[in-house]
Design an enzyme around this catalytic site. Sequence first.
Site: not given
Lengths: 245, 545
Positions: B360, B364-365, B388, B413, B418, B422, B455
């Site tokens: 993810d 995202h990037e 964002e 998820d 995540e 962690t 963000h």
Amino acid sequence: MRGPAAMVLLTALWAPAAAFGQSDTGRFRVSINGGGQVSGNTVSQSFSVQKNLEAAPITADMSAKRAPIFDAGIVVRIGGPLAVGFAVSYLTHDSTANVTADIPHPFFFNRPRSISGGTPVSRTEGAGHIEAVYELSSGGRLDVLLSGGPSIFNVRQRLVTDVTYSDAFPFDTAAFGAAVTADATKTVAGFNVGGDVTWRFSRTIGIGGLIRYARAHPTVSVANNSEVKIDVGGLQVGAGLRLLF
Amino acid sequence: MRGVRLSVLAAIYALAVGGRAPAAHAQVRSTAVAATSAGELRTWDASVDRMVRDDQLRQRRVTADTLIAGRTHERFDQYYNGVRVYGGDVARQLDNGLTVSVFGTVYSGIDIDVTPSLSPDDVKEIVEERSGVTLGAEKIPELVVLPDDSGGYRLTFRAKAFTEEEGWEYFVDAKSGAIVREQIAVERQSGVSALGRGLGVLGDDKKVSVTSQSAVFLASDMLRPPAIRTFDMKGNLQHVLDVLNGGATLTLSDVATSTSTTWSDPVVVDAHADAGFVYDFYFKRFGRHGLDDNNIALLMLVHPVRRQDVFTASNSEINLFYLNAFYAGDGVMVFGEGLPPPLVTLPGPQSWNFLAGALDVLGHELTHGVTEFTSNLIERGESGALNEAFSDMMGTAAEFFYQPIGDGLLKADYLIGEDVVTPGGIRSLANPGMFGDPDHYSKRFIGAADNGGVHTNSTIASHAYYLAIEGGTNRTSGLSVQGVGVANREQIEKTFYRAFTQLMPSNATFSVARTVTIQAARDLYGAGSAVERAVTQAWTAVGVN
């Protein structure tokens, strides 16, 4: 239709014993037959090659249920109804192998793409049959011979060794291109049992029919394959010319 | 670490504000365009055509619609006397030549002299002096009209510079040389540490598409349409900065290599493989050909620093090159190193693995790259939050595209990062409050830090995206949303993709985002469709009307 006609023309002989009874025939009996081999011979290959960092399972199935056969032999009487003989048979068979493969995805593990197609394959079987012969005299123009003994087969079987395929981004499907094949050869011992019936027109010539069951089970292999057990021989039926001298 | 980061950003902003230039020259008047009805369309269609004739709008790009046959999308940049107006742009959607929608921001009342007193080289010197970096010959400042925060327009030069601490976008007054705006240029995975055949960072066995050359394998993907290359920067931060600032170019010696087909560096494995996965996701889901829809090269920079150097690194270095990943523009992504165990960040505590280890995060990037070439949402305020948010949405969508749904590592998820941060990650689209982020417009962050909370506030929009799929009740408003359901998530993904890449203007607000996503739902699934209903309810639930 051309095959059977040719077979008849090529019909081989066997050496009839007595032209008009056993004592009337010569010592040697030559037969030239043409006919066919009937068998349930199938070849099933299942092996894997490495593609895209994973095993690509490939299966190939081909069958040789019928094939034209050429047969020639000689029988030499050694005393009374007993004789020894030697015959050679040769067949070649072309068929199509059905090939399937699961080609691994170039980007993902455990996401194979199934492809399938056909490829021409061939088999040639040459065999030498050593025969112990027992002649059943008919007392007329008809001779009946029973025979049996060991056979030596030399088989050349074309096997699939790999496949080629085409794909393109995003590579979620692939198309069968061709099968890569190679010939495997093997010489192996087997057996034969059979009979011959001759109808003599004269002391030295006649026509006859042949029935023989010859069999062997060689194991062949080529590059990339695990060994493949195949059946050679089968029920051979032929008819042809008989020369006696 | 989040707290630390925000405080650092706040300090930097204070600096930036301190350097503000004199007052602007004219009153800013902007018109937000959101035309979808017949009357509005007639008016704005004619306006757009007129502005094009008058050279007030210049066509930046025309793209065919990959989701609806016959549709095309035109993007126009606003110009004033031949100079681009920063943030002024219009997106017009056509259906076989007939206008379907017009969205955008158009500035009016501009009355300034567009003859600069400074040359681009003068401006480079100013930026170099300010940033402490030397800009390469290719880094030529762009002359733009800047709608200034103080209420007027300024003729400015716009330039980017990357320091060890941050990537900055500078606006330099073209007359006086004063720096009138200084904003963070990197569109980053906020607070997310770096990532990394072979086994990936989480031990997952992956294939990487590479190039064989002279008995060496190069991390250069030759199978996909674009060039995808992963560069091992070997902890040479100065070289990274030189590359980002145009003072050096990436060469073959920078490309990550392996002497066997088994790659031993999990960071290279993940960055390289996942970049390809994200490219594929965009292609398969939306028919998009890379960031610019024209297969621009994807250049992944890993190991910008060395993990063991964290003990001597500055806070800002840690924030940018250890606990972060960012899109640096032009297809370049940089992935941080994370922290060597047992180092953790507080509150939490949270461990930071190599940031390239999370799909993810890559999604995202890379989505920032998509945004760069489409809506070009300005990384500031609400438009920045939408920028964002869209990156989080598509990062999450990529996870659901490839991974099984569930909790834990390598599962799909609605958490962001995540797998490498962690426990928990850094943001939640399902429950933004878990991380102190707003789930409702009324709770938005209104400070200056983080380019205006880009963000933090992103979760208002990304939570709407979540609700439109999954349904549920917004915790703040108590309003319920009938989502389209998990099986139909693709509908919402396509709706938001369409809205954010085809219809969204660069200076969009949340309200505009609501309008364009509803329009996108109508375009794709029809007026009154379940998708339109879900999207509408979702925005209402998060307080955006």
